[in-house]
Scaffold this motif. Structure first.
Motif, PDB file in Angstrom:
ATOM      1  N   SER A 199       0.838  -1.195   0.000  1.00  0.00           N
ATOM      2  CA  SER A 199       0.000   0.000   0.000  1.00  0.00           C
ATOM      3  C   SER A 199       0.873   1.245   0.000  1.00  0.00           C
ATOM      4  CB  SER A 199      -0.921   0.000   1.220  1.00  0.00           C
ATOM      5  OG  SER A 199      -0.166   0.056   2.418  1.00  0.00           O
ATOM      6  N   GLN A 200       0.237   2.402  -0.250  1.00  0.00           N
ATOM      7  CA  GLN A 200       0.928   3.681  -0.303  1.00  0.00           C
ATOM      8  C   GLN A 200       0.251   4.677   0.649  1.00  0.00           C
ATOM      9  OE1 GLN A 200       0.561   3.493  -4.883  1.00  0.00           O
ATOM     10  NE2 GLN A 200       2.169   5.007  -4.524  1.00  0.00           N
ATOM     11  N   PRO A 201       0.514   4.576   1.945  1.00  0.00           N
ATOM     12  CA  PRO A 201      -0.144   5.472   2.892  1.00  0.00           C
ATOM     13  C   PRO A 201       0.490   6.850   2.994  1.00  0.00           C
ATOM     14  CG  PRO A 201       1.191   3.882   4.067  1.00  0.00           C
ATOM     15  CD  PRO A 201       1.247   3.485   2.619  1.00  0.00           C
ATOM     16  N   SER A 202       1.525   7.107   2.220  1.00  0.00           N
ATOM     17  CA  SER A 202       2.166   8.426   2.186  1.00  0.00           C
ATOM     18  C   SER A 202       2.661   8.873   3.552  1.00  0.00           C
ATOM     19  CB  SER A 202       1.199   9.483   1.615  1.00  0.00           C
ATOM     20  OG  SER A 202       0.837   9.153   0.300  1.00  0.00           O
ATOM     21  N   GLY A 203       3.040   7.920   4.387  1.00  0.00           N
ATOM     22  CA  GLY A 203       3.661   8.237   5.655  1.00  0.00           C
ATOM     23  C   GLY A 203       2.734   8.742   6.731  1.00  0.00           C
ATOM     24  N   THR A 204       1.433   8.799   6.477  1.00  0.00           N
ATOM     25  CA  THR A 204       0.512   9.371   7.453  1.00  0.00           C
ATOM     26  C   THR A 204      -0.471   8.340   7.992  1.00  0.00           C
ATOM     27  OG1 THR A 204      -1.159  11.079   7.839  1.00  0.00           O
ATOM     28  CG2 THR A 204      -1.041  10.191   5.608  1.00  0.00           C
ATOM     29  N   ALA A 205      -0.723   8.427   9.287  1.00  0.00           N
ATOM     30  CA  ALA A 205      -1.683   7.521   9.918  1.00  0.00           C
ATOM     31  C   ALA A 205      -3.085   7.725   9.367  1.00  0.00           C
ATOM     32  CB  ALA A 205      -1.671   7.731  11.429  1.00  0.00           C
TER      33      ALA A 205
END
Length: 477
Positions: free
Chosen positions: A92-98
């Motif tokens: 997945s690609q959560p872009s570093g954010t919770a």
């Protein structure tokens, strides 16, 4: 370095040569890289995920190709990591954010990943980034804090911080990052690495965005050049791509004359934001003097950045990120890192007219940067006005109000679309790496890379990184 380094930390160029000779197997190298990654992950926190099964399967296939004398490409069997914001099937690609903890798993590889697989590269892991890639550190609401292999108390930079930490720790030789204001070069300067932020459009990205590029983080210029020969192949998903480019990325040597006769501009002040630390300025000035002593024609110039340009860029990027923030449900907004929330909310209520004025200011910065640098083959400066700051700080000032005060050297070249590299040129008294920024005219990436290669070999021993070979120690609080 190559005589004492373990196999998982060898340069890609050496790995390929030893695969060809039969002296090393991609399987044993990949297994060693995975072991090192798993051992150091609890302390460095640089990976979003590792793919042991997939990587070893790719390594086995590579081993068979080398045995048959039919490698797929120039990096066949070389372990490679990918930054979290580049699609890798199965991750997945959560872009570093919770706030995006449940982001969907990618089913199709992004452009850089597709090019690597086509060339036989072994993708062993995905590296972390800070929230939305808008921090120059390894601080993330999802991942926690990524720490430097040099000293766990120091930042890794960002937003390609996980990639930088893996490279500096010797967890494989090739790492993909991205850069929209310094996100390749800032980890490079604070970790002693080599990178080239290529000309805009040279490496395909999906989706493309103004100023955004992808590129390598490596320990050597030769490895960066080898990797760029793969990454610069086009992809139809990037409608800004330069297409087929036909550059010989192996041609990074300056020749017998070196940099003699090269027209070199330099500046030690950024023109806006933070003042340059005296230790940083002194290291960069010594590098400038080395170019001059080798016969380069050196001239001091005014920096292209101004306080107005920096303020307008900051506001534009706040509003851009505010658009991402405002589509989140309130519960998810609460998951975003407090520092990022404070930064983006300062863009609330800005009119469309003001945003367009900021956009035009960025275009003026582009014109100013091109005009200031056009008379020179390359322009030398610091990458950052400061060396590495505490790992727990999101930004060098630790203040959302001055969040971008450290990007005056790097950001102009994103929006002018010009190539710019970082290569280590010294250390502070307490051992923090300092990067030399080498920028060039648009599309003259090889000129920049050759100058970087020349400096890498000409620099004094005191400026050359001696990489940490063993595990770091956990920080003492």
């Amino acid at each position: 370095m190559t005589e004492t380094a373990p196999i998982e930390s060898l340069p890609a160029t050496e790995l390929v040569a030893r695969y060809r000779s039969g002296d090393l197997s991609p399987v044993e190298v990949t297994a060693a890289v995975l072991e090192r990654a798993e051992r150091l992950q609890p302390e460095l926190n640089c990976f979003w995920g590792l793919d042991r099964v997939g990587a070893l399967a790719e390594a086995v296939a590579s081993e068979r190709r080398w045995a048959a004398g039919t490698p797929l490409g120039t990096i066949d069997g070389v372990p490679t990591s990918i930054k979290e914001n580049v699609a890798v099937r199965g991750f997945s690609q959560p872009s570093g954010t919770a706030a995006k903890f449940d982001a969907p798993v990618a089913t199709i590889d992004g452009p850089s990943v597709a090019r690597i697989r086509e060339a036989g590269g072994v993708i062993f892991g995905v590296t972390v980034m800070p929230d939305y890639g808008m921090l120059s550190s390894g601080v993330s609401s999802l991942h926690g804090i990524t720490r430097s292999p040099w000293n766990p108390a120091w930042t890794v930079g960002g937003s390609s911080g996980g990639a930088g930490a893996a490279a500096a720790a010797g967890i494989g030789p090739l790492h993909v990052g991205s850069d929209i204001g310094g996100s390749l070069r800032l980890p490079a300067t604070w970790l002693g690495l080599v990178t080239l932020k290529p000309s805009f459009g040279r490496v395909a990205v999906d989706p493309p965005y103004m100023g955004r590029v992808a590129g390598p983080l490596t320990r050597t210029v030769d490895d960066a050049a080898l990797f760029l020969g793969v990454l610069t192949r086009p992809d139809p998903r990037d409608y800004t791509s330069l297409g087929e480019q036909n550059l010989d990325w192996t041609d990074v040597h300056c020749g017998e004359s070196g940099v003699a006769g090269l027209k070199v501009g330099f500046h030690l002040a950024g023109g806006a934001g933070l003042a340059t630390d005296p230790e940083v300025a002194a290291s960069v000035l010594r590098a400038v003097e080395l170019f001059a002593a080798a016969g380069a024609i050196v001239e001091e110039i005014a920096p292209p950045m101004t306080e107005k340009y920096l303020a307008d860029l900051d506001l534009f990027l706040r509003v851009r990120s505010l658009a991402d923030y405002e589509v989140l449900e309130p519960a998810r907004q609460a998951m975003v890192l407090d520092f990022i929330r404070d930064w983006v909310l300062a863009g609330s209520g800005v009119s469309g007219t003001e945003v367009l004025r900021c956009y035009q200011s960025i275009q003026d910065l582009r014109a100013t940067t091109v005009a200031a640098t056009a008379p020179y083959d390359v322009v030398l400066s610091p990458v950052s006005p400061v060396a590495a700051f505490p790992a727990e700080w999101p930004m060098p000032t630790n203040d959302a109000a001055t969040s971008l005060d450290h990007i005056a050297f790097t950001a102009p070249y994103n929006f002018s679309e010009q190539p710019a590299s970082s290569v280590n040129c010294g250390f502070t008294a307490d051992g923090r790496p300092i990067g030399l920024h080498i920028a060039g005219r648009r599309f003259e990436d090889l000129v920049v890379l050759r100058s970087t290669h020349w400096y890498e070999r000409a620099r004094p021993a005191a400026a050359e990184p001696v990489w940490p070979l063993h595990t770091v120690h956990k920080p003492v609080h």
